[in-house]
Scaffold this motif. Sequence first.
Motif, mmCIF file in Angstrom:
data_model
loop_
_atom_site.group_PDB
_atom_site.id
_atom_site.type_symbol
_atom_site.label_atom_id
_atom_site.label_comp_id
_atom_site.label_asym_id
_atom_site.label_seq_id
_atom_site.Cartn_x
_atom_site.Cartn_y
_atom_site.Cartn_z
ATOM 1 N N PRO A 183 -48.083 -53.778 19.900
ATOM 2 C CA PRO A 183 -48.575 -53.827 21.291
ATOM 3 C C PRO A 183 -49.941 -53.165 21.410
ATOM 4 C CG PRO A 183 -46.263 -53.220 21.258
ATOM 5 C CD PRO A 183 -46.728 -53.195 19.828
ATOM 6 N N THR A 184 -50.753 -53.688 22.325
ATOM 7 C CA THR A 184 -52.130 -53.227 22.472
ATOM 8 C C THR A 184 -52.373 -52.637 23.865
ATOM 9 O OG1 THR A 184 -52.678 -55.532 23.034
ATOM 10 C CG2 THR A 184 -53.102 -54.816 20.784
ATOM 11 N N ALA A 187 -51.651 -51.663 28.557
ATOM 12 C CA ALA A 187 -50.257 -51.649 29.029
ATOM 13 C C ALA A 187 -49.251 -51.545 27.894
ATOM 14 C CB ALA A 187 -49.959 -52.899 29.848
ATOM 15 N N TYR A 188 -49.675 -51.860 26.654
ATOM 16 C CA TYR A 188 -48.784 -51.833 25.492
ATOM 17 C C TYR A 188 -47.504 -52.626 25.764
ATOM 18 C CZ TYR A 188 -51.938 -48.284 23.712
ATOM 19 O OH TYR A 188 -53.061 -47.621 23.265
ATOM 20 N N MET A 189 -47.675 -53.839 26.299
ATOM 21 C CA MET A 189 -46.538 -54.700 26.617
ATOM 22 C C MET A 189 -45.877 -55.223 25.348
ATOM 23 S SD MET A 189 -48.178 -56.942 29.743
ATOM 24 C CE MET A 189 -46.717 -57.972 29.851
ATOM 25 N N PRO A 350 -50.657 -59.937 25.171
ATOM 26 C CA PRO A 350 -49.498 -59.301 24.524
ATOM 27 C C PRO A 350 -48.637 -60.227 23.668
ATOM 28 C CG PRO A 350 -48.985 -59.751 26.813
ATOM 29 C CD PRO A 350 -50.396 -60.198 26.602
ATOM 30 N N PHE A 351 -49.202 -60.673 22.559
ATOM 31 C CA PHE A 351 -48.434 -61.453 21.584
ATOM 32 C C PHE A 351 -49.245 -61.535 20.293
ATOM 33 C CE2 PHE A 351 -50.031 -64.043 25.139
ATOM 34 C CZ PHE A 351 -51.125 -64.664 24.545
ATOM 35 N N PRO A 352 -48.610 -61.923 19.177
ATOM 36 C CA PRO A 352 -49.300 -61.945 17.883
ATOM 37 C C PRO A 352 -50.538 -62.833 17.864
ATOM 38 C CG PRO A 352 -46.929 -62.031 17.566
ATOM 39 C CD PRO A 352 -47.162 -62.180 19.034
ATOM 40 N N GLU A 353 -51.368 -62.615 16.854
ATOM 41 C CA GLU A 353 -52.717 -63.174 16.844
ATOM 42 C C GLU A 353 -52.809 -64.628 16.401
ATOM 43 O OE1 GLU A 353 -56.632 -64.197 15.156
ATOM 44 O OE2 GLU A 353 -54.753 -63.977 14.044
#
Length: 439
Positions: A183-184, A187-189, A350-353
Amino acid sequence: MQFLSRFILFIFLFSFLSCNKESIRITPNDYHLMVDKLTEVMIHDIFSPPVASRIYAYPNIAAYQVLNSENGVYQSLENQLNELKNISTISFDKKANKQLAALIAYLDVAKEVVFSKEKITVFRDSLYNNWEQKNNTEFTASKKYALAISKSILEWMHADMYKETRTMPAFNVYSDDASRWQPTPPAYMQGIEPNWSKIRPFVLDSAAQFKPIPPPKFSMEKGTPFHTELMDLYNLTNEIIKKGNDSEEVAIAQFWDCNPFVVVNKGHFMFASKKITPGAHWIGICKIATQKSNSDFEKTVFVYTKTSIAITDAFISCWDEKYRSNLIRPETLINKYIDEDWYPLLQTPPFPEYTSGHSVVSGASAEVLTDIFGDNFAFDDTTEIPYGLPTRSFTSFRDAAKEAAISRIYGGIHYNAAVENGLTQGINIGNFIIKKLEF
């Protein structure tokens, strides 16, 4: 006797006038109004990009089927889309208006795919009242036909695994694998829609049908392909920052941001800044293209339907890869290993790259729209004006798709491989849909 004669004459005239009311006139702009209303409600409800794609598709398919289930301009999608069969065989009443029925079916399905059902219902009821007053006989017949079709579409929709995915386990972010997505900020969702690959596609044989090549192997060793891409991104974004906020790269990144999860911090408060999704942007381009080409009502519905099908299948394919590769975002690595004060121009979603959702969806949408309108269809994209961004002009849909893809690198949220391979993935999906579906 005279009174009786007058009464009979009154009844005759009333019946005659009632039966000879003008047909309710429906225009392409009426359909645009339906789509715009759905977009408005979706922004209010804050749906993720994959979910938003599904929300657009089913109402469009319902409207399309009303127009084309029986003696339509285009081919029915029954037995063409996965598991779509046994559509209601109700006979079309000659007193009904197919275009009006298409609007009714659209609204009937639309209210079932959003949270704020009352917003669609209030909007629908105001239209119902207007149509009923104009020609009650035509409205009643049209409504009966529309709801029979929409009932079948809703039954088919409810079997696409969406409900089941609502209760599936959340994505596990804990791992010793350094390459795994985390998570980033701010908000670190948790990763959204980790089970989206289980949703039934419309045309694809499976979510993995257009599985892209793997991303470069994770490595923080200098000179390796992955590390080189990371450093290229870091250096490029620093150059963009030096140019300032008026640079073309910043304009491109902001124009295609379309992130409904942007979190804004103001003092002790944190709230979401509401925007459209990437799929919604391409739905907006559908409106621009049909209006510029003076498309009639049937073609307008066809364009929205074919494009929304492509967008939905593109998200299913993309999300299948995202949670397969689970690749870490640039922001996490740059902050940890290179520059703790660096942050991307755009907020990391908020999801993988891998792969880039914008690239996949734009590639698929552009191919479908190119197939309909041609390769040199220039247009002014005004989609983002309501969100404070100026018009951008494009020479073709493919031109727009390429810019949408590169915007993710300028924004600092994707590596080059995710953009290039994602665009290819989307193009392949779009071409598959073009070849497989008979419209």
